[in-house]
Enzyme design. Sequence first.
Site, PDB file in Angstrom:
ATOM      1  N   GLU A   1       9.306   1.556   7.560  1.00  0.00           N
ATOM      2  CA  GLU A   1      10.175   1.655   8.380  1.00  0.00           C
ATOM      3  C   GLU A   1      11.046   0.160   8.366  1.00  0.00           C
ATOM      4  O   GLU A   1      10.336  -0.870   7.908  1.00  0.00           O
ATOM      5  CB  GLU A   1       9.473   1.043   9.381  1.00  0.00           C
TER       6      GLU A   1
ATOM      7  N   GLN B   1       0.602  -6.559  -4.133  1.00  0.00           N
ATOM      8  CA  GLN B   1      -0.568  -6.359  -2.959  1.00  0.00           C
ATOM      9  C   GLN B   1      -1.423  -6.013  -3.342  1.00  0.00           C
ATOM     10  O   GLN B   1      -2.618  -5.284  -2.270  1.00  0.00           O
ATOM     11  CB  GLN B   1      -0.128  -6.579  -1.182  1.00  0.00           C
ATOM     12  N   ASN B   2      -1.248  -4.750  -4.536  1.00  0.00           N
ATOM     13  CA  ASN B   2      -2.419  -3.416  -4.101  1.00  0.00           C
ATOM     14  C   ASN B   2      -3.157  -4.378  -4.947  1.00  0.00           C
ATOM     15  O   ASN B   2      -3.057  -4.780  -6.235  1.00  0.00           O
ATOM     16  CB  ASN B   2      -1.243  -2.759  -4.499  1.00  0.00           C
TER      17      ASN B   2
ATOM     18  N   ILE C   1       3.302   1.782  -2.160  1.00  0.00           N
ATOM     19  CA  ILE C   1       3.753   2.821  -3.228  1.00  0.00           C
ATOM     20  C   ILE C   1       2.727   3.155  -3.759  1.00  0.00           C
ATOM     21  O   ILE C   1       2.847   4.054  -4.937  1.00  0.00           O
ATOM     22  CB  ILE C   1       3.593   1.536  -4.004  1.00  0.00           C
TER      23      ILE C   1
ATOM     24  N   HIS D   1      -3.449  -9.662  -5.163  1.00  0.00           N
ATOM     25  CA  HIS D   1      -5.293  -9.582  -4.255  1.00  0.00           C
ATOM     26  C   HIS D   1      -6.027  -9.036  -5.699  1.00  0.00           C
ATOM     27  O   HIS D   1      -6.860  -8.577  -5.196  1.00  0.00           O
ATOM     28  CB  HIS D   1      -5.323  -8.690  -3.189  1.00  0.00           C
TER      29      HIS D   1
ATOM     30  N   CYS E   1     -26.987  -8.545  -8.144  1.00  0.00           N
ATOM     31  CA  CYS E   1     -26.924  -9.863  -9.093  1.00  0.00           C
ATOM     32  C   CYS E   1     -28.025  -9.279  -9.859  1.00  0.00           C
ATOM     33  O   CYS E   1     -29.339  -9.105  -9.039  1.00  0.00           O
ATOM     34  CB  CYS E   1     -26.890 -11.151  -8.842  1.00  0.00           C
TER      35      CYS E   1
ATOM     36  N   PRO F   1      -4.348   6.022   1.148  1.00  0.00           N
ATOM     37  CA  PRO F   1      -4.178   6.084   3.291  1.00  0.00           C
ATOM     38  C   PRO F   1      -4.588   4.110   2.603  1.00  0.00           C
ATOM     39  O   PRO F   1      -4.756   3.427   1.967  1.00  0.00           O
ATOM     40  CB  PRO F   1      -5.752   6.106   3.820  1.00  0.00           C
ATOM     41  N   ASP F   2      -3.072   4.056   3.138  1.00  0.00           N
ATOM     42  CA  ASP F   2      -2.545   2.760   3.807  1.00  0.00           C
ATOM     43  C   ASP F   2      -3.925   1.896   5.017  1.00  0.00           C
ATOM     44  O   ASP F   2      -4.598   3.055   5.219  1.00  0.00           O
ATOM     45  CB  ASP F   2      -1.121   2.991   4.483  1.00  0.00           C
ATOM     46  N   PHE F   3      -3.049   0.882   5.581  1.00  0.00           N
ATOM     47  CA  PHE F   3      -4.332   0.259   5.699  1.00  0.00           C
ATOM     48  C   PHE F   3      -4.053   0.231   7.782  1.00  0.00           C
ATOM     49  O   PHE F   3      -4.806   0.791   8.380  1.00  0.00           O
ATOM     50  CB  PHE F   3      -4.217  -1.278   6.088  1.00  0.00           C
ATOM     51  N   ARG F   4      -2.631  -0.020   7.892  1.00  0.00           N
ATOM     52  CA  ARG F   4      -2.162   0.414   9.882  1.00  0.00           C
ATOM     53  C   ARG F   4      -1.838   1.341  10.267  1.00  0.00           C
ATOM     54  O   ARG F   4      -1.799   1.519  11.245  1.00  0.00           O
ATOM     55  CB  ARG F   4      -1.426  -1.349   9.682  1.00  0.00           C
TER      56      ARG F   4
ATOM     57  N   ALA G   1       0.900  -1.007   0.064  1.00  0.00           N
ATOM     58  CA  ALA G   1      -0.022  -0.183   0.201  1.00  0.00           C
ATOM     59  C   ALA G   1       0.622   1.535  -0.247  1.00  0.00           C
ATOM     60  O   ALA G   1       0.048   2.281  -0.214  1.00  0.00           O
ATOM     61  CB  ALA G   1      -0.650  -0.094   1.250  1.00  0.00           C
TER      62      ALA G   1
ATOM     63  N   THR H   1       0.459   5.485  -1.559  1.00  0.00           N
ATOM     64  CA  THR H   1      -0.173   7.049  -0.216  1.00  0.00           C
ATOM     65  C   THR H   1       0.045   7.762  -1.360  1.00  0.00           C
ATOM     66  O   THR H   1      -0.763   9.258  -1.441  1.00  0.00           O
ATOM     67  CB  THR H   1       0.841   6.775   0.898  1.00  0.00           C
TER      68      THR H   1
ATOM     69  N   SER I   1       4.116  -3.600   5.159  1.00  0.00           N
ATOM     70  CA  SER I   1       3.980  -4.292   6.323  1.00  0.00           C
ATOM     71  C   SER I   1       5.169  -5.368   6.286  1.00  0.00           C
ATOM     72  O   SER I   1       5.305  -5.964   7.080  1.00  0.00           O
ATOM     73  CB  SER I   1       3.403  -4.146   6.885  1.00  0.00           C
TER      74      SER I   1
ATOM     75  N   ASP J   1      -5.258  -1.224  -6.800  1.00  0.00           N
ATOM     76  CA  ASP J   1      -5.920  -0.103  -8.122  1.00  0.00           C
ATOM     77  C   ASP J   1      -4.856  -0.104  -9.694  1.00  0.00           C
ATOM     78  O   ASP J   1      -5.242   0.948 -10.307  1.00  0.00           O
ATOM     79  CB  ASP J   1      -5.302   1.131  -7.002  1.00  0.00           C
TER      80      ASP J   1
END
Length: 346
Positions: free
Chosen positions: A244, A124-125, A44, A144, A176, A51-54, A42, A46, A219, A127
Site C-alpha cells: 500500500e 529495518q529488518n 521484503i 535495528h 548471563c 510474518p510482518d508486524f501490523r 518487514a 515475508t 509502513s 534477519d
Amino acid sequence: MTSKTDTKPQAMAHADEVVNLETVASRIKNGQITRVVVLTGAGISTAAGIPDFRSPSTGLYDRLAPLNLPYPEAIFHISYFSHTPEPFYAIAQARHPGNLKPTISHTFLALLAEKNLLHFVFTQNIDGLEQDAGVPVDKILWAHGNWKSQHCWKCKAGYPDDLMKKAIREGEVPYCLKPECGGAVKPDVVFFGQSLPLEFDEREKLVLEADLMLVMGTSLKVAPCSRLPRLVKEGTPRILINMERCGDFGNRIEDVCMLGSCDDGVRKFADELGWREELEALWQSAVEVKGDDQAFEGGSSLDECIAKVASQMDERMKISYGHKRMLESHLSNKLAQIMAKPVSQD
C-alpha cells in the site's frame, strides 16, 4: 498478489519526460542513475516465511494476543524484556533466521551491488538476509541490529553462540553467565527504548547523494527510518514497492508507486532492466549457498510457541490481577513517553 504500477500522476524527469518504471530503467541503462539508495522493511522478508508486524490477523502483533501483553510492542520493549523475557523467547525459535532463505527481493539488492549501482541499504529488518543474498556488509546498515551476536542486556557481557542456539532451540531464556549479574541475554537487535546505532546519523547523509531511492516493504510509520525518503532531493526519482501507499509517496511528480508484493515488483523492475534471467540465476545460487542451521530445524510453529509460553506464564509468574493491572498501567505510560520520541522497530 500481482504487482501493479500505481495510476497516480506520473513524474516529469526534465520538462518533457514522464517518470515511470520504464523511464527509471532507461536512465539506469544509459548511466544517468549510478547511486541507488534503498530502504527496506518487514515486507521484503515475508516471502521467506517471516510474518510482518501490523497486517490484521496474520501480522505478528495480532498473533501475540494469547500472551496478554500490556500492548503488542511490549515484547520488543527493553523495559518489559528486562523483567519478563519469556514472551520474546517464545517467538525466538519460530522467527530465528537460521533456516530462512533470501528472497528474490534481497537478491535484487545484491545484483545492484554487482553492477556497482548500490550506494547503500538501510534495513529495518533483523534477519540478515541481505547479507545472505550477497549484499556487501559495508553497503548495509542494520538500523535495528541483527541476530549475528548477543549480550547480557544488563551488564553487556558477551554470550556464546552455542549456548544461545541451545536456549532458542529449547525455548528457554538464556541468562548471563556472571553469577553476580543474572540478567537475561538479548540478541543484538535494537528494542524499543534503546538507541539506534550511532552510525545511523552519519549514514543517512548518503540519501542526499542518491539519484534513485528504492523503498520496499515498509509502513514508514517508525522513526527515524521513516524520514529517509523525505530527505531525497527534489527531482530525484523515488520508487515504492509495497502493498500500500505510505509516507509521502505520490506527492512528488517523480514518484513511482508499485502496489503489490515486493517480489512481484522486483521481478517487474528486473524485466524493464533486462535483468530477469540474471536475477533468477543469482537468487537460485543464493538459496543454495544458504545452508540450513540444524540448531533451528524441526521447531514449533510461531502459534505453537506462543501458546506454550502463554500457558507457562500463567503457571510460573503468579502475578496477582491487581499487580498485573498496575504493571500494565505503568508500561502503557512508559510507552506513551517513548512513542513521543524516535523509536526503533518496524
